[in-house]
Design a protein around this motif. Structure first.
Motif, PDB file in Angstrom:
ATOM      1  N   LEU A 136      17.054  62.755  51.659  1.00  0.00           N
ATOM      2  CA  LEU A 136      15.738  62.311  52.119  1.00  0.00           C
ATOM      3  C   LEU A 136      14.628  63.106  51.445  1.00  0.00           C
ATOM      4  CD1 LEU A 136      16.280  61.886  55.957  1.00  0.00           C
ATOM      5  CD2 LEU A 136      15.759  60.106  54.309  1.00  0.00           C
ATOM      6  N   GLU A 137      14.812  64.402  51.358  1.00  0.00           N
ATOM      7  CA  GLU A 137      13.771  65.257  50.812  1.00  0.00           C
ATOM      8  C   GLU A 137      13.413  64.823  49.401  1.00  0.00           C
ATOM      9  OE1 GLU A 137      16.310  66.251  52.598  1.00  0.00           O
ATOM     10  OE2 GLU A 137      15.525  67.531  54.174  1.00  0.00           O
TER      11      GLU A 137
ATOM     12  N   ASP B 105      15.355  67.938  63.655  1.00  0.00           N
ATOM     13  CA  ASP B 105      16.456  68.893  63.480  1.00  0.00           C
ATOM     14  C   ASP B 105      15.959  70.179  62.817  1.00  0.00           C
ATOM     15  OD1 ASP B 105      18.321  67.210  64.606  1.00  0.00           O
ATOM     16  OD2 ASP B 105      19.176  66.540  62.698  1.00  0.00           O
ATOM     17  N   LYS B 106      15.080  70.014  61.841  1.00  0.00           N
ATOM     18  CA  LYS B 106      14.628  71.176  61.068  1.00  0.00           C
ATOM     19  C   LYS B 106      13.399  71.866  61.659  1.00  0.00           C
ATOM     20  CE  LYS B 106      16.185  70.389  56.418  1.00  0.00           C
ATOM     21  NZ  LYS B 106      15.738  70.335  55.032  1.00  0.00           N
TER      22      LYS B 106
ATOM     23  N   TYR C 138      10.905  59.719  52.801  1.00  0.00           N
ATOM     24  CA  TYR C 138      10.705  60.919  53.610  1.00  0.00           C
ATOM     25  C   TYR C 138       9.222  61.118  53.918  1.00  0.00           C
ATOM     26  CZ  TYR C 138      11.928  65.644  55.290  1.00  0.00           C
ATOM     27  OH  TYR C 138      12.134  66.760  56.058  1.00  0.00           O
TER      28      TYR C 138
ATOM     29  N   ARG D 193      16.026  58.007  60.769  1.00  0.00           N
ATOM     30  CA  ARG D 193      16.751  59.053  60.051  1.00  0.00           C
ATOM     31  C   ARG D 193      15.794  60.174  59.649  1.00  0.00           C
ATOM     32  NH1 ARG D 193      18.909  57.307  54.750  1.00  0.00           N
ATOM     33  NH2 ARG D 193      19.012  59.341  53.834  1.00  0.00           N
ATOM     34  N   VAL D 194      14.610  59.799  59.175  1.00  0.00           N
ATOM     35  CA  VAL D 194      13.588  60.788  58.828  1.00  0.00           C
ATOM     36  C   VAL D 194      13.165  61.549  60.083  1.00  0.00           C
ATOM     37  CG1 VAL D 194      11.225  61.104  58.011  1.00  0.00           C
ATOM     38  CG2 VAL D 194      12.748  59.509  56.818  1.00  0.00           C
TER      39      VAL D 194
ATOM     40  N   ASN E 260      14.764  62.090  62.880  1.00  0.00           N
ATOM     41  CA  ASN E 260      15.807  63.022  63.324  1.00  0.00           C
ATOM     42  C   ASN E 260      15.906  64.232  62.405  1.00  0.00           C
ATOM     43  OD1 ASN E 260      16.798  61.797  65.732  1.00  0.00           O
ATOM     44  ND2 ASN E 260      17.637  60.183  64.468  1.00  0.00           N
ATOM     45  N   ARG E 261      15.746  64.015  61.097  1.00  0.00           N
ATOM     46  CA  ARG E 261      15.789  65.135  60.152  1.00  0.00           C
ATOM     47  C   ARG E 261      14.635  66.097  60.430  1.00  0.00           C
ATOM     48  NH1 ARG E 261      17.745  65.400  54.811  1.00  0.00           N
ATOM     49  NH2 ARG E 261      19.377  64.112  55.732  1.00  0.00           N
TER      50      ARG E 261
END
Length: 148
Positions: A29-30, A95-96, A35, A88-89, A91-92
């Motif tokens: 994603l990054e 998460d971070k 993203y 998905r983005v 959640n990423r």
């Protein structure tokens, strides 16, 4: 006994291969337009939730609700990328950076999108924005040539 161990080892290997192929299919994603766009969409939806809080509602509750944005596809149907990709983005990011995002939302910083997407997560960079601008320019050029 050794055939049971072999069977278990084979099953574990297959599960690892399936997990790896799924991860590769989704890709990183990054550094992608997804993203950056997804981050902006997530921040916009979080701000909407906070701005729509009732006067009697405590800010902590509104921010907690905003951080739960990743549990539904509905808010993301209006954006360029499909909701599963935006989730998905989302959640990423959580998460971070959940704690940092929570702090920024609680402080009600001025340009929340810039603070989260550009500075904190570095989801949006000059390189990504330049690529996006160039792609948009190429699309306009093609459209104008078709009109002639």
């Amino acid at each position: 006994m050794s055939s049971i161990k072999w069977t278990i080892a084979t099953i574990l290997t297959l599960l690892c291969l399936i997990a790896l192929s799924t991860a590769l299919k989704k890709g990183p994603l990054e550094g992608t337009k997804l993203y950056c766009d997804g981050c902006k969409a997530v921040v916009k939806e979080m701000i909407k939730i906070i701005n729509n809080k009732k006067e009697s509602e405590v800010m902590d509750i509104a921010v907690a609700e905003a951080l739960e944005i990743c549990s539904s596809v509905d808010p993301f149907r209006q954006y360029e990328h499909p909701p599963p990709d935006t989730l998905r983005v989302c959640n990423r990011l959580l998460d971070k950076y959940e704690e940092d995002i929570e702090n920024l939302l609680m402080k009600r910083v001025k340009d929340t999108e810039r603070e989260i997407c550009f500075k904190l997560a570095k989801a949006c960079t000059d390189k990504i924005i330049a690529k996006d601008s160039k792609a948009a320019s190429n699309t306009k050029d093609k459209d104008s040539k078709t009109e002639l």
